[in-house]
Enzyme design. Sequence first.
Site, PDB file in Angstrom:
ATOM      1  N   ASP A  60      -5.180  15.850  37.118  1.00  0.00           N
ATOM      2  CA  ASP A  60      -6.299  16.363  37.907  1.00  0.00           C
ATOM      3  C   ASP A  60      -7.582  16.109  37.126  1.00  0.00           C
ATOM      4  O   ASP A  60      -7.560  15.573  36.014  1.00  0.00           O
ATOM      5  CB  ASP A  60      -6.073  17.833  38.253  1.00  0.00           C
ATOM      6  CG  ASP A  60      -6.074  18.718  37.024  1.00  0.00           C
ATOM      7  OD1 ASP A  60      -6.351  18.211  35.915  1.00  0.00           O
ATOM      8  OD2 ASP A  60      -5.788  19.907  37.161  1.00  0.00           O
ATOM      9  N   ASP A 235       1.605  19.273  44.490  1.00  0.00           N
ATOM     10  CA  ASP A 235       1.890  19.820  43.158  1.00  0.00           C
ATOM     11  C   ASP A 235       1.848  21.320  43.304  1.00  0.00           C
ATOM     12  O   ASP A 235       1.099  21.838  44.149  1.00  0.00           O
ATOM     13  CB  ASP A 235       0.838  19.382  42.131  1.00  0.00           C
ATOM     14  CG  ASP A 235      -0.416  20.226  42.230  1.00  0.00           C
ATOM     15  OD1 ASP A 235      -0.539  21.199  41.464  1.00  0.00           O
ATOM     16  OD2 ASP A 235      -1.284  19.935  43.087  1.00  0.00           O
TER      17      ASP A 235
END
Lengths: 345, 345
Positions: A60, A235
């Site tokens: 991320d 996720d």
Amino acid sequence: MPVGTQATVKGLSPGALRATGTDMVLANTYHLMLRPGAERIATLGGLHKFMSWPHPILTDSGGFQVMSLAALRKVEEGGVTFRSHLDGAMVALSPERAIEVQKLLGSDIVMQLDECLKLPAARSEIERAMRLSLAWAERSKRAFEGAAPQQALFGIVQGGNDVALRRESACALVSIGFAGYAIGGLAVGEPQEVMLRLIEEVAPLLSSDRPRYLMGVGTPADIVEAVARGVDLFDCVLPTRNGRHGLAFTQFGPLNLKNGRYADDARPIDAQSTCAAARDYSRAYLHHLVKANEMLGAILLTTVNVAYYQSLMAQARAAIASGQFEHFRAQIRRSWASAATCESG
Amino acid sequence: MPVGTQATVKGLSPGALRATGTDMVLANTYHLMLRPGAERIATLGGLHKFMSWPHPILTDSGGFQVMSLAALRKVEEGGVTFRSHLDGAMVALSPERAIEVQKLLGSDIVMQLDECLKLPAARSEIERAMRLSLAWAERSKRAFEGAAPQQALFGIVQGGNDVALRRESACALVSIGFAGYAIGGLAVGEPQEVMLRLIEEVAPLLSSDRPRYLMGVGTPADIVEAVARGVDLFDCVLPTRNGRHGLAFTQFGPLNLKNGRYADDARPIDAQSTCAAARDYSRAYLHHLVKANEMLGAILLTTVNVAYYQSLMAQARAAIASGQFEHFRAQIRRSWASAATCESG
């Protein structure tokens, strides 16, 4: 993708993780840039080598953790400055630096920096953050030039719970053009039906030949409903965090192994599972390990849960391929009617 | 024997433990009788089944933990009463109950109840505890009658740091007759040379056709020196406890992975080890895991350390068989000159 915040999915060796059926993991740019440092990982040969995971990794951008972990953060057009939760040092993170860090890490999927808001928020605030995230998306794409050929950049749709802002964000990102598109800023406390309606509006606007990634979601029921609306990639910390707290995910729904009803239960978690951890230990033993706060309880339940999530996704793929998806979806809805027992991500 | 206090060697699944070369584990009667309870484990099929370890298990008698963990303990001729460290309940443990508990657990090697003293202690106190332990040894042997044929009972030599009392204890136990003999109450803070001199006095008095077991010892150097004096069997928390605290045991001596010098060290712990955990991860990654307090650091270093101890014992056996033991002993003494960096067991 199981979450490997600090370059490890908590409690699982790479081999144990691989044996759950996992192909791709998520690692957190925010955590890794603070410790051990992106430049250090690059010198050591990149994140894959560092964590002994020769399979895909998504990182991320750090935006979400800046919002949730860092103190004294200040968001400006140029980027965000914040105080590290580890040592109090002031750190700057711009769209360009977030890309640079992810190039150093060498992740396969690189995420643009975005601004995540806590909801509820005023519409004007949501609009400002969405436009800032769009401007950062353009800058991220420019900064991404020259990345290694195996790296891919994803843009992130923002816009809170406002359908018009969400649609504007999605269309603008597609015009810029990314290898894949994420939907960010959901599962932050809003009701499931609000989240699903927003996905329903946004997903069709995202190029159907590119992966769609719903960030930070969710329960098995959330995931299957999002798949029904066109999402490909997820996720979530639920399987790992809940495993550490004594909750098992199974095809029959959740089992809370902390519960005293399991103290004398000789049955395994799921005799039909393909995961050895779900078959080879009694619920009584797992209950004992959880009550005694033994690492092995967390390890075995994390294994069970990640394996369950991977098998859920494999079943979803198979059901789509065989035209049985609606049947599968109804079955998951029944098993997970009690999903409110899961801790939120 | 690695120590599996609460029916698990902390951080290792049975498969992972087996892969270190481990044949036998120790489990703690004191802990298991308090939680989950010996009767419960018996109903669930015994300790082997409960912890999924179909290989040998030795259970201690609980005496050592009563001394070190329980509050308000009272030792009388009949046995010991103490307050549970878990819930404050008063619990009674007699020689007969200690045997009954271990029959319920179904361990392969059963230990008599003994009284362990903290040293230093007055000679009269050491003598009293030694004679009480001898009386309990006789009662344990009677209580052991009717045990399953695969179970074996060991007696425990006591007598503190007094050679005459130690010799008297050893000879009296041999007269009673046990399947094996343990030397208890050592490695409780006395200098290594005192411990080794006592072993030197006691070991030759114990039947040479029965295993000799030195309880709770020790560093690699301690173990090899005790082997040189005729000891066969050991248990110790050093490899597991130190692994959880960032210390690796290697053929070259100890490595403290907490140390910042390893932050950029791309080398594995030991490229020549047969243990994958020692070969497949850089010291830099292990340092990161330890600093970040990640479970995987404890798991990998525990694996490395237990594998090292098992390989140390395998090398000792091979060296004895090939007549090279003195060479091996000198080599271990050199590698572990810095063993003072290990935490005591």
